[in-house]
Design an enzyme around this catalytic site. Structure first.
Site, PDB file in Angstrom:
ATOM      1  N   GLY A 139       0.818  -1.207   0.000  1.00  9.25           N
ATOM      2  CA  GLY A 139       0.000   0.000   0.000  1.00  9.25           C
ATOM      3  C   GLY A 139       0.848   1.251   0.000  1.00  9.25           C
ATOM      4  N   ARG A 146       0.704  -5.493  -6.028  1.00  8.89           N
ATOM      5  CA  ARG A 146       0.766  -6.767  -5.322  1.00  8.89           C
ATOM      6  C   ARG A 146       1.348  -7.810  -6.281  1.00  8.89           C
ATOM      7  NH1 ARG A 146      -0.226  -4.914  -0.148  1.00  8.89           N
ATOM      8  NH2 ARG A 146      -2.057  -3.557  -0.168  1.00  8.89           N
ATOM      9  N   ASP A 160       4.693  -4.539   6.070  1.00  9.08           N
ATOM     10  CA  ASP A 160       5.012  -5.897   6.503  1.00  9.08           C
ATOM     11  C   ASP A 160       5.346  -6.821   5.338  1.00  9.08           C
ATOM     12  OD1 ASP A 160       3.546  -8.789   7.016  1.00  9.08           O
ATOM     13  OD2 ASP A 160       4.647  -8.110   8.789  1.00  9.08           O
ATOM     14  N   THR A 182       4.178   2.649   6.004  1.00  7.09           N
ATOM     15  CA  THR A 182       2.786   2.222   6.032  1.00  7.09           C
ATOM     16  C   THR A 182       2.020   3.144   6.955  1.00  7.09           C
ATOM     17  OG1 THR A 182       1.255   0.510   6.828  1.00  7.09           O
ATOM     18  CG2 THR A 182       3.473   0.477   7.732  1.00  7.09           C
ATOM     19  N   ASP A 219      -0.365   2.403   8.715  1.00  7.36           N
ATOM     20  CA  ASP A 219      -0.870   1.649   9.866  1.00  7.36           C
ATOM     21  C   ASP A 219       0.020   1.761  11.102  1.00  7.36           C
ATOM     22  OD1 ASP A 219      -2.782   0.840   8.062  1.00  7.36           O
ATOM     23  OD2 ASP A 219      -1.882  -1.123   7.699  1.00  7.36           O
ATOM     24  N   ASP A 224       2.271  -0.259  12.064  1.00  6.98           N
ATOM     25  CA  ASP A 224       2.166  -1.571  12.701  1.00  6.98           C
ATOM     26  C   ASP A 224       3.440  -2.408  12.599  1.00  6.98           C
ATOM     27  OD1 ASP A 224       2.048  -1.988   9.978  1.00  6.98           O
ATOM     28  OD2 ASP A 224       0.359  -3.363  10.030  1.00  6.98           O
ATOM     29  N   ARG A 271      -5.646  -1.758   9.563  1.00  7.91           N
ATOM     30  CA  ARG A 271      -5.595  -3.222   9.461  1.00  7.91           C
ATOM     31  C   ARG A 271      -5.814  -3.832  10.844  1.00  7.91           C
ATOM     32  NH1 ARG A 271      -0.634  -6.324   6.501  1.00  7.91           N
ATOM     33  NH2 ARG A 271       0.373  -5.675   8.418  1.00  7.91           N
TER      34      ARG A 271
END
Length: 319
Positions: A11, A72, A103, A125, A127, A129, A171
């Site tokens: 992303g 992707r 990730d 990202t 996120d 995360d 996410r």
């Protein structure tokens, strides 16, 4: 090293362009040729690679998204796909690769490192995360986008005396919801790291209604569930008129904040320094405002943790 490559994967995140710029110009400063791989690992397999010059990254530091594009690629998850990618790099004489992403991108970097191709990962990202760094590239910009949206929604929530559920991205991580909720004074914050909080949300709404509170803002991380479903559950349980806003991919775009531009520039330059010093299989990061690097495999095995003190504070301030 005489030649290195750079790609973005997964992303998009605001600040990726600033990181690309830093990699390219830092490498050229040291007399290294830089090659941009377009369309992520898919472009790597297909050999979509071109040499980059100083001017190639001019006027991009303030732009969202990624000039190298992203995609992707299931083929790259296979052993054969990884070998194809390495062969494409070796055709040009590229000796090291910098991979910018989340990730999945770091997992790709780890697979190439296992095949003894030098890679450095840069965490990017929205996120936030990824373990091993306080912040990932893109998080601060996404956070500010969310805060701006909540401010506007609060205006209409106040005017119409409604309860609003705002679903944000992240996410399986609750960082965007937690930081935005605390920054904007949300009455309740629902995050994946703290399950089964729905009864507390209802109790807070009822207490607020009893003392004359006319509107409420509830922030829901997408990892918890559907905002639409939670909105209906809240209305059924409280009889309060409830509306839902799903912010969606709005959060991934926009010009990066100063914090993201500086973070991306520092991490991009650090990644080049590590490659040139003969190090590989590492992810760069920022801890307590200091540049750090960690073994990618260890980072992938380590769970990202939210700041539970902040979560508790959000509860204390929203009584």
């Amino acid at each position: 090293m005489k030649k290195i490559g750079v790609l973005t994967s997964g992303g998009d995140a605001p600040g990726m362009n600033a990181a690309i710029r830093a990699v390219v110009r830092k490498a050229i400063y040291h007399g290294i040729e830089v090659y941009g791989i377009k369309n992520g690992f898919q472009g790597l397999i297909e050999g979509n690679i071109r040499k980059m010059e100083i001017g190639s990254v001019g006027d991009i530091i303030h732009r969202g998204g990624t000039m190298l594009y992203s995609a992707r690629c299931d083929e790259f998850k296979t052993n054969e796909g990884q070998k194809k990618g390495i062969n494409q790099l070796k055709k040009i004489g590229i000796e090291g690769l910098i991979i910018i992403g989340g990730d999945g991108s770091l997992r790709g970097a780890q697979k190439l490192s296992e095949k003894e191709f030098p890679c450095i990962g840069i965490p990017a990202t929205i996120d936030n995360d990824i373990a091993g760094t306080d912040f990932t590239i893109g998080f601060d910009t996404a956070l500010n986008t969310v805060i701006e949206a909540i401010d506007k929604i609060r205006d209409t929530a106040t005017s119409h005396e409604r309860t609003y559920v705002i679903e944000v991205m992240g996410r399986d991580a609750g960082d965007i919801a937690l930081w935005a909720g605390l920054a904007d004074g949300a009455e309740s914050i629902l995050i994946p790291e703290q399950p089964n909080e729905f009864p507390d949300v209802i109790n807070r709404l009822r207490r607020g209604h009893e003392r004359g509170k006319k509107h409420s803002i509830i922030i829901l991380a997408e990892g918890v569930g559907s905002g639409v479903e939670y909105g209906q559950r809240i209305q059924d349980a409280t009889d309060l008129e409830t509306r839902v806003t799903v912010l969606g991919h709005l959060q991934r775009g926009g010009s990066p904040t100063a914090a993201d531009r500086v973070l991306a520039s520092r991490l991009g330059a650090q990644a080049v320094d590590l490659l040139l010093s003969g190090k590989a299989g590492l992810m760069v990061g920022l801890e307590n405002n200091n540049l750090v690097h960690h073994n990618i495999l260890r980072i992938l095995e380590e769970e990202h943790m939210i700041n539970f003190d902040m979560y508790q504070l959000s509860k204390e301030l929203s009584i």
